[in-house]
Write a protein that holds these residues in place. Sequence first.
Motif, PDB file in Angstrom:
ATOM      1  N   PRO A   1      11.305   2.636   3.775  1.00 57.85           N
ATOM      2  CA  PRO A   1      11.554   1.826   2.383  1.00 57.85           C
ATOM      3  C   PRO A   1      12.923   2.143   1.848  1.00 57.85           C
ATOM      4  N   GLU A   2      13.212   3.694   1.707  1.00 57.45           N
ATOM      5  CA  GLU A   2      14.435   3.888   0.792  1.00 57.45           C
ATOM      6  C   GLU A   2      15.935   3.550   1.625  1.00 57.45           C
ATOM      7  N   TYR A   3      15.675   3.722   2.923  1.00 55.30           N
ATOM      8  CA  TYR A   3      16.800   3.231   3.665  1.00 55.30           C
ATOM      9  C   TYR A   3      16.993   1.775   3.813  1.00 55.30           C
ATOM     10  N   ARG A   4      15.899   0.936   3.757  1.00 53.14           N
ATOM     11  CA  ARG A   4      15.805  -0.489   3.598  1.00 53.14           C
ATOM     12  C   ARG A   4      16.688  -0.916   2.464  1.00 53.14           C
ATOM     13  N   GLN A   5      16.426  -0.248   1.232  1.00 50.27           N
ATOM     14  CA  GLN A   5      17.243  -0.608   0.127  1.00 50.27           C
ATOM     15  C   GLN A   5      18.603  -0.130   0.174  1.00 50.27           C
ATOM     16  N   ILE A   6      18.845   0.966   0.620  1.00 50.39           N
ATOM     17  CA  ILE A   6      20.398   1.349   0.916  1.00 50.39           C
ATOM     18  C   ILE A   6      21.095   0.135   1.586  1.00 50.39           C
ATOM     19  N   ILE A   7      20.211  -0.480   2.738  1.00 54.08           N
ATOM     20  CA  ILE A   7      20.838  -1.529   3.636  1.00 54.08           C
ATOM     21  C   ILE A   7      20.992  -2.710   2.455  1.00 54.08           C
TER      22      ILE A   7
ATOM     23  N   VAL B   1       0.776  -1.279   0.241  1.00 49.08           N
ATOM     24  CA  VAL B   1      -0.054  -0.024  -0.026  1.00 49.08           C
ATOM     25  C   VAL B   1       0.927   1.327   0.108  1.00 49.08           C
ATOM     26  N   GLN B   2       2.073   1.098   0.676  1.00 49.61           N
ATOM     27  CA  GLN B   2       2.784   2.434   1.070  1.00 49.61           C
ATOM     28  C   GLN B   2       3.540   2.522  -0.641  1.00 49.61           C
ATOM     29  N   ALA B   3       3.905   1.356  -1.253  1.00 49.90           N
ATOM     30  CA  ALA B   3       4.327   1.620  -2.751  1.00 49.90           C
ATOM     31  C   ALA B   3       3.604   2.290  -3.509  1.00 49.90           C
ATOM     32  N   MET B   4       2.114   1.720  -3.378  1.00 49.89           N
ATOM     33  CA  MET B   4       1.177   2.508  -4.082  1.00 49.89           C
ATOM     34  C   MET B   4       1.076   4.077  -4.154  1.00 49.89           C
ATOM     35  N   LYS B   5       0.973   4.220  -2.648  1.00 56.12           N
ATOM     36  CA  LYS B   5       0.871   5.513  -2.263  1.00 56.12           C
ATOM     37  C   LYS B   5       1.970   6.694  -2.804  1.00 56.12           C
ATOM     38  N   HIS B   6       3.297   5.802  -2.817  1.00 51.40           N
ATOM     39  CA  HIS B   6       4.470   6.442  -3.289  1.00 51.40           C
ATOM     40  C   HIS B   6       4.215   7.029  -4.970  1.00 51.40           C
ATOM     41  N   GLU B   7       3.570   5.763  -5.511  1.00 53.36           N
ATOM     42  CA  GLU B   7       3.591   5.883  -6.895  1.00 53.36           C
ATOM     43  C   GLU B   7       2.417   7.145  -7.303  1.00 53.36           C
ATOM     44  N   LEU B   8       1.386   6.864  -6.413  1.00 55.32           N
ATOM     45  CA  LEU B   8       0.478   7.964  -6.749  1.00 55.32           C
ATOM     46  C   LEU B   8       1.083   9.510  -6.589  1.00 55.32           C
ATOM     47  N   LYS B   9       1.843   9.529  -5.671  1.00 57.45           N
ATOM     48  CA  LYS B   9       2.521  10.973  -5.357  1.00 57.45           C
ATOM     49  C   LYS B   9       3.624  11.255  -6.461  1.00 57.45           C
ATOM     50  N   ILE B  10       4.343  10.178  -6.908  1.00 58.05           N
ATOM     51  CA  ILE B  10       5.235  10.434  -8.018  1.00 58.05           C
ATOM     52  C   ILE B  10       4.424  10.921  -9.130  1.00 58.05           C
ATOM     53  N   ARG B  11       3.624  10.357  -9.696  1.00 54.69           N
ATOM     54  CA  ARG B  11       2.577  10.740 -10.630  1.00 54.69           C
ATOM     55  C   ARG B  11       1.864  11.956 -10.529  1.00 54.69           C
ATOM     56  N   ALA B  12       1.473  12.517  -9.358  1.00 60.52           N
ATOM     57  CA  ALA B  12       0.931  13.621  -9.274  1.00 60.52           C
ATOM     58  C   ALA B  12       1.567  15.112  -9.098  1.00 60.52           C
ATOM     59  N   GLY B  13       2.991  14.753  -8.998  1.00 63.12           N
ATOM     60  CA  GLY B  13       3.890  15.746  -9.218  1.00 63.12           C
ATOM     61  C   GLY B  13       3.609  17.101  -8.251  1.00 63.12           C
TER      62      GLY B  13
ATOM     63  N   GLY C   1      12.822   8.041 -16.371  1.00 67.60           N
ATOM     64  CA  GLY C   1      12.053   9.172 -15.863  1.00 67.60           C
ATOM     65  C   GLY C   1      12.084   9.203 -14.258  1.00 67.60           C
ATOM     66  N   ARG C   2      12.395   8.108 -13.617  1.00 63.51           N
ATOM     67  CA  ARG C   2      12.122   8.079 -12.144  1.00 63.51           C
ATOM     68  C   ARG C   2      13.608   8.502 -11.530  1.00 63.51           C
ATOM     69  N   SER C   3      13.435   9.230 -10.649  1.00 67.02           N
ATOM     70  CA  SER C   3      14.465   9.421  -9.633  1.00 67.02           C
ATOM     71  C   SER C   3      15.016   8.344  -8.768  1.00 67.02           C
ATOM     72  N   TRP C   4      16.183   8.189  -8.385  1.00 71.51           N
ATOM     73  CA  TRP C   4      16.607   7.127  -7.520  1.00 71.51           C
ATOM     74  C   TRP C   4      15.979   7.238  -6.461  1.00 71.51           C
ATOM     75  N   LEU C   5      15.803   8.203  -5.810  1.00 66.88           N
ATOM     76  CA  LEU C   5      14.926   8.242  -4.810  1.00 66.88           C
ATOM     77  C   LEU C   5      13.521   7.281  -4.718  1.00 66.88           C
ATOM     78  N   ASN C   6      12.967   7.777  -5.897  1.00 69.81           N
ATOM     79  CA  ASN C   6      11.548   7.193  -6.262  1.00 69.81           C
ATOM     80  C   ASN C   6      11.724   5.768  -6.479  1.00 69.81           C
ATOM     81  N   ARG C   7      12.722   5.248  -6.917  1.00 69.54           N
ATOM     82  CA  ARG C   7      13.049   3.736  -7.058  1.00 69.54           C
ATOM     83  C   ARG C   7      13.222   3.080  -6.002  1.00 69.54           C
ATOM     84  N   ARG C   8      13.902   3.926  -5.088  1.00 63.32           N
ATOM     85  CA  ARG C   8      14.390   3.168  -3.819  1.00 63.32           C
ATOM     86  C   ARG C   8      13.150   3.008  -2.871  1.00 63.32           C
ATOM     87  N   GLN C   9      12.374   4.191  -3.033  1.00 63.85           N
ATOM     88  CA  GLN C   9      10.881   4.098  -2.364  1.00 63.85           C
ATOM     89  C   GLN C   9      10.169   3.050  -2.604  1.00 63.85           C
ATOM     90  N   ILE C  10       9.935   2.790  -3.856  1.00 63.26           N
ATOM     91  CA  ILE C  10       9.129   1.540  -4.638  1.00 63.26           C
ATOM     92  C   ILE C  10       9.624   0.237  -4.240  1.00 63.26           C
TER      93      ILE C  10
END
Length: 319
Positions: free
Chosen positions: A219-225, A106-118, A147-156
């Motif tokens: 989520p983005e910190y998990r991805q860094i780990i 659900v959090q990933a989906m919310k991130h996606e909606l936020k990315i799309r909203a700009g 077209g996705r930032s690395w932050l966005n990728r890591r969040q998803i």
Amino acid sequence: MGSRSVVRLAASLLTKLVDSLAPSITSVLVHGKQVTLGLFGQEEEVISNPLSPGVIQGIIYSRCAPQGGEREAVLQQELVIHIGWIISNNPELFSGMLKIRVGWIVQAMKHELKIRAGDMPVQDIYQLSPSDIKQLLLDVLQPQHTGRSWLNRRQIDGSLNRTPLGFYDRVWQILERTPNGFTVAGTHLPQQPTLSDMTMYEMNFSLLVEDTLKNIVLPEYRQIIVELLMVVSIVLERNPELEFSDKVDLDGLVQEAFSDFQKDQGHLEGVEKPNAMEAFYNTPAVEKRSTSSYLTKAVMILLLRGDFKPCKDDPCSVS
């Protein structure tokens, strides 16, 4: 509150249960994965065996509703149905995901909606139709890096708990060279009895690694780990004569890497701006001055500081 949001809230207040929930969870389990139910950032319930609809209903409503997630209690049921269908038809979309953490999805989906909203207002996920929810889920499961930032990728990816191919095997190899294991987010994964009780390829070991990572909040910190563990594995692989002599603090290594990054960014040492880590999360994983290069440097400094000892199997050592 929109009409669909109201419908979900009403269904939740009546503790409604979606049909076919139990078979959908069984579909996920059959594919060798576990399901967790509960809100993102809250305690989750792990499902590793088929359960009756009544038990599932109890888990969803006890984990979601008391935390203010009444609408999400219904949304998570919808998602379980969609996930069961998708994993049966397109199992590759769940590659690298050992635990299907529905609240995190659900959090990933919310991130996606936020990315799309700009810069526009973000769509309310609870207001989306069931078919739109399914499509959004499918979109999130298919990596969209253009077209996705690395932050966005890591969040998803972090929200999906996705790991690279061979990740758990590499963690095993790290443990072989780390007699005191490693810690992350207050959780310790010891070398023993882990290595003596388990084997590299068994599911229980992979699940233990996931349990070690589950207390990571961002989520983005998990991805860094996850990236850091891959880096540690590669460094040890390229330096077979070395092994860590002390417990390895993964959070400490990330902080070292971040401090180095800050210096390169021209920030004053010891002065952190709010959200300063965001710039680090938004840095490419590879390339010059990438997160990997900073993480590698931190690992090498730890080794060269003397926090290592020659590996006992070093062919050059003299007994």
